[in-house]
Design a protein around this motif. Structure first.
Motif, short mmCIF file in Angstrom:
data_model
loop_
_atom_site.label_atom_id
_atom_site.label_comp_id
_atom_site.label_asym_id
_atom_site.label_seq_id
_atom_site.Cartn_x
_atom_site.Cartn_y
_atom_site.Cartn_z
N CYS A 264 -2.26 7.19 -8.91
CA CYS A 264 -1.69 6.38 -7.52
C CYS A 264 -0.16 6.58 -7.81
O CYS A 264 0.38 5.81 -8.79
CB CYS A 264 -2.25 5.02 -7.47
N GLN B 72 1.69 7.07 -0.01
CA GLN B 72 0.64 5.93 0.14
C GLN B 72 -0.08 5.92 -1.06
O GLN B 72 0.05 6.71 -2.08
CB GLN B 72 -0.19 6.79 1.25
N LYS B 73 -0.72 4.95 -1.15
CA LYS B 73 -1.76 4.43 -2.35
C LYS B 73 -2.87 5.23 -2.27
O LYS B 73 -3.44 5.75 -1.17
CB LYS B 73 -2.34 2.98 -2.04
N VAL C 268 1.81 4.68 -6.01
CA VAL C 268 2.43 3.25 -5.67
C VAL C 268 2.30 2.72 -7.09
O VAL C 268 2.98 1.97 -7.41
CB VAL C 268 1.44 2.84 -4.63
N SER D 24 8.37 3.52 -0.40
CA SER D 24 9.08 4.21 0.59
C SER D 24 10.34 4.65 -0.13
O SER D 24 11.15 3.65 -0.70
CB SER D 24 9.35 3.12 1.69
N HIS E 70 7.37 8.30 2.66
CA HIS E 70 6.57 7.42 2.42
C HIS E 70 5.55 7.89 1.34
O HIS E 70 4.87 8.95 1.93
CB HIS E 70 6.04 6.71 3.56
N ASN F 257 0.81 -1.26 0.15
CA ASN F 257 0.04 -0.04 -0.01
C ASN F 257 0.71 1.14 0.01
O ASN F 257 0.17 2.25 0.08
CB ASN F 257 -0.93 -0.03 1.20
N ARG F 258 2.19 1.17 -0.17
CA ARG F 258 2.89 2.32 -0.06
C ARG F 258 4.28 2.08 -0.81
O ARG F 258 4.80 0.96 -0.83
CB ARG F 258 3.10 2.82 1.29
#
Length: 302
Positions: free
Chosen positions: A212, A204-205, A214, A184, A202, A181-182
């Motif tokens: 998006c 995020q989705k 990710v 980094s 980080h 979901n992410r």
């Protein structure tokens, strides 16, 4: 009088504490002071007398330099004085009040650069598919675009200046870790982290799959040539440069009917701050997004 070898070595170490670009900038500005004194037939006295500093500030103002630009000259002279153990006359009350007076009488000019918005990013990503020479290039530019925005990165932190000498300060292939979901990203160096302590950023989705970060990074890394070097690279493993990304970015804006001159690569960073503020993020949250050790983020909010 000859300088003892140990003292010369010590001075080299002190100046090496500065970032390369800062060291070069300071040296040029100190040289300008020397030229100014010769032109004005002023005494070659060190540390630089307050009267010389005051005259130099007036000369810089007459060249239409802003208070912010003049402050960099003072910072260079201050560093030189402290490095040599001299009295730092840039801290004199009169010098500081002159700079403050200039700030008040000539406010900081408005930054006219426009922010990139989420809606604009979705349109840009669609245009990349029409502008890029291959599906791989489209995925590369899309991933880079979304990382710049959602990470509020400075261009120099993500994109190489030269395709043959990318340097070691941009995001590297090994600095990227992908989770469910992410994503980094380990930022090794930044403008506010010249000592290279590093920090994880980080991403995020996003609910909107079209923008998006990710999904974009996962798709990019799946087809990208692996190995050491910058994170964002072409199929031939050469790095994506600032010049290349800006050229495609401006071409996409032009196709969208937007004046490219109103946008720079910092527009992604401006857009990140502006979007976060519009969504009601707290000051602390916005700072954590991209202004990791600086409170200057409000300057970017539109």
């Amino acid at each position: 009088m000859a300088v003892e070898p140990w003292l010369s070595t010590a001075q080299d170490m002190i100046w090496a504490s500065l970032a390369d670009a800062t060291r070069v900038s300071y040296a040029r500005k100190i040289q300008e002071v020397l030229v100014f004194r010769r032109q004005q037939r002023l005494e070659d006295a060190w540390p630089l007398p307050v009267a010389h500093l005051m005259r130099f500030i007036i000369a810089l103002r007459d060249r239409d330099l802003s208070a912010r630009s003049i402050a960099v000259y003072l910072a260079a002279l201050s560093f030189q004085a402290r490095a040599l153990g001299w009295v730092d006359n840039t801290a004199d009350f009169r010098v500081r009040r002159m700079l403050e007076g200039l700030k008040r009488s000539c406010p900081r000019p408005f930054d006219a650069r426009r922010p990139v918005t989420p809606v604009m990013m979705q349109a840009l990503c669609a245009e990349f598919g029409l502008l890029c020479t291959s599906p791989y290039e489209m995925v590369l530019f899309k991933a880079c675009c979304l990382v710049l925005f959602f990470g509020a990165f400075r261009p120099s932190e993500v994109l190489s200046v030269s395709k043959f000498n990318p340097g070691d300060r941009v995001l590297r292939w090994g600095d990227c870790q992908v989770g469910p979901n992410r994503v980094s990203l380990f930022l090794r160096h930044s403008k506010t982290d010249q000592r290279g302590r590093g920090q994880w950023v980080h991403l995020q989705k996003a609910a909107n799959g079209k923008i998006c970060p990710v999904r974009a990074v996962v798709a990019y890394r799946w087809g990208a040539p692996q190995g050491a070097g910058p994170l964002f690279r072409h199929e031939n493993a050469l790095p994506l440069t600032v010049y290349q990304f800006r050229a495609v970015f401006h071409a996409a804006l032009q196709r969208l009917g937007v004046v490219p001159g109103l946008f720079g690569l910092h527009s992604f960073r401006i857009g990140a701050a502006s979007t976060a503020a519009r969504l009601g993020f707290s000051s602390g949250a916005i700072q954590r997004i991209g202004w990791r050790r600086s409170g200057a983020f409000w300057y970017y909010v539109r």
